[in-house]
Design a protein around this motif. Structure first.
Motif, PDB file in Angstrom:
ATOM      1  N   MET A 130     -26.111  16.719  69.455  1.00  0.00           N
ATOM      2  CA  MET A 130     -25.013  16.205  68.970  1.00  0.00           C
ATOM      3  C   MET A 130     -25.021  14.446  68.498  1.00  0.00           C
ATOM      4  O   MET A 130     -24.309  13.933  68.523  1.00  0.00           O
ATOM      5  CB  MET A 130     -23.844  15.983  70.004  1.00  0.00           C
ATOM      6  N   GLY A 131     -26.646  14.080  68.487  1.00  0.00           N
ATOM      7  CA  GLY A 131     -26.818  12.779  68.154  1.00  0.00           C
ATOM      8  C   GLY A 131     -26.825  12.048  69.562  1.00  0.00           C
ATOM      9  O   GLY A 131     -27.042  10.587  69.257  1.00  0.00           O
TER      10      GLY A 131
ATOM     11  N   VAL B  38     -13.513  20.444  66.692  1.00  0.00           N
ATOM     12  CA  VAL B  38     -14.418  20.378  65.464  1.00  0.00           C
ATOM     13  C   VAL B  38     -13.665  19.626  64.552  1.00  0.00           C
ATOM     14  O   VAL B  38     -12.211  19.358  64.527  1.00  0.00           O
ATOM     15  CB  VAL B  38     -14.686  21.861  64.992  1.00  0.00           C
ATOM     16  N   GLN B  39     -14.197  18.982  63.526  1.00  0.00           N
ATOM     17  CA  GLN B  39     -13.575  18.150  62.556  1.00  0.00           C
ATOM     18  C   GLN B  39     -14.020  18.201  61.224  1.00  0.00           C
ATOM     19  O   GLN B  39     -15.477  18.603  60.996  1.00  0.00           O
ATOM     20  CB  GLN B  39     -13.981  16.542  63.111  1.00  0.00           C
TER      21      GLN B  39
ATOM     22  N   LEU C 228     -18.077  18.418  61.298  1.00  0.00           N
ATOM     23  CA  LEU C 228     -18.525  17.503  62.095  1.00  0.00           C
ATOM     24  C   LEU C 228     -18.574  17.972  63.603  1.00  0.00           C
ATOM     25  O   LEU C 228     -17.287  18.400  63.875  1.00  0.00           O
ATOM     26  CB  LEU C 228     -17.930  16.173  62.229  1.00  0.00           C
ATOM     27  N   LYS C 229     -19.482  17.964  64.457  1.00  0.00           N
ATOM     28  CA  LYS C 229     -19.177  18.035  65.791  1.00  0.00           C
ATOM     29  C   LYS C 229     -18.572  19.106  66.447  1.00  0.00           C
ATOM     30  O   LYS C 229     -17.476  19.305  67.006  1.00  0.00           O
ATOM     31  CB  LYS C 229     -18.872  16.900  66.611  1.00  0.00           C
ATOM     32  N   LEU C 230     -19.101  20.602  65.788  1.00  0.00           N
ATOM     33  CA  LEU C 230     -18.370  21.758  66.453  1.00  0.00           C
ATOM     34  C   LEU C 230     -18.704  21.753  68.063  1.00  0.00           C
ATOM     35  O   LEU C 230     -19.940  21.661  68.174  1.00  0.00           O
ATOM     36  CB  LEU C 230     -18.731  23.139  65.720  1.00  0.00           C
TER      37      LEU C 230
ATOM     38  N   LEU D 259     -23.002  21.420  56.484  1.00  0.00           N
ATOM     39  CA  LEU D 259     -23.037  21.205  58.144  1.00  0.00           C
ATOM     40  C   LEU D 259     -24.407  21.213  58.381  1.00  0.00           C
ATOM     41  O   LEU D 259     -25.248  21.757  57.594  1.00  0.00           O
ATOM     42  CB  LEU D 259     -22.366  22.091  59.012  1.00  0.00           C
ATOM     43  N   ASP D 260     -24.921  20.505  59.451  1.00  0.00           N
ATOM     44  CA  ASP D 260     -26.273  20.675  60.036  1.00  0.00           C
ATOM     45  C   ASP D 260     -26.348  21.117  61.367  1.00  0.00           C
ATOM     46  O   ASP D 260     -25.243  20.690  61.965  1.00  0.00           O
ATOM     47  CB  ASP D 260     -26.987  19.311  59.763  1.00  0.00           C
ATOM     48  N   THR D 261     -27.454  21.711  61.814  1.00  0.00           N
ATOM     49  CA  THR D 261     -27.542  21.927  63.314  1.00  0.00           C
ATOM     50  C   THR D 261     -28.973  22.141  63.784  1.00  0.00           C
ATOM     51  O   THR D 261     -29.778  22.055  62.699  1.00  0.00           O
ATOM     52  CB  THR D 261     -26.815  23.292  63.731  1.00  0.00           C
TER      53      THR D 261
END
Length: 172
Positions: free
Chosen positions: A34-35, A75-76, A92-94, A127-129
């Motif tokens: 999540m950073g 989620v956003q 963003l941030k699921l 998205l990225d993961t």
């Protein structure tokens, strides 16, 4: 057991900050990329939601899933405002709390976000993961396409790495 109720929030004042901070803290503690680095304090997570997270609004709606007064997931969407990018948005941030995983909530949150993105006229989502994470299985199952990987993109929450990050898109 009742299922989580998903609600769209469109103003910063509507955010349940304490519950969102706990959700972020739980996600990082569980190894989600999540950073943030673990351990993430409740106070630091709350500061992020108050001061750094995109403020919910028409271009950045935030969905929060709750059950029996507890935040279970979020989620956003961040819709691009650039003239040449108004057809696209970023997920963003699921996040799904550890107590609610394995119940299909991540899929429900993503389906909700995608349906709303389509009503905004968005035709492309990104998205990225972290590469190799369970999230990759979810995104593939939901019809997302992997378009690349960047080696050494971010550290794991435990500080190890750097690890590769996978990038995905979905046409609506």
């Amino acid at each position: 057991m009742t299922s989580s109720v998903i609600e769209r929030l469109e103003t910063p004042e509507a955010r349940p900050l304490a519950g969102l901070a706990e959700l972020l803290r739980d996600s990082v503690a569980g190894g989600a990329a999540m950073g943030f680095l673990a351990p993430l304090s409740h106070e630091a997570a709350g500061r992020w939601w108050r001061h750094e997270a995109p403020a919910p609004g028409p271009h950045a709606p935030l969905w929060v899933a709750s059950r029996e007064g507890h935040i279970e997931g979020a989620v956003q969407l961040n819709a691009c405002r650039k003239p040449s990018g108004r057809h696209r948005g970023e997920v963003l941030k699921l996040m799904v709390h550890s107590r609610a995983r394995g119940q299909g909530l991540a899929s429900r949150l993503m389906t909700t976000l995608e349906a709303h993105a389509a009503t905004l006229g968005l035709t492309l989502l990104l998205l990225d993961t972290r590469s190799g994470s369970p999230a990759e299985t979810l995104y593939t199952r939901l019809g997302w396409e992997r378009y690349g990987e960047v080696p050494g993109y971010s550290l794991d929450p435990d500080g190890s790495g750097p690890w590769p990050t996978a990038f995905y898109f979905r046409r609506l």
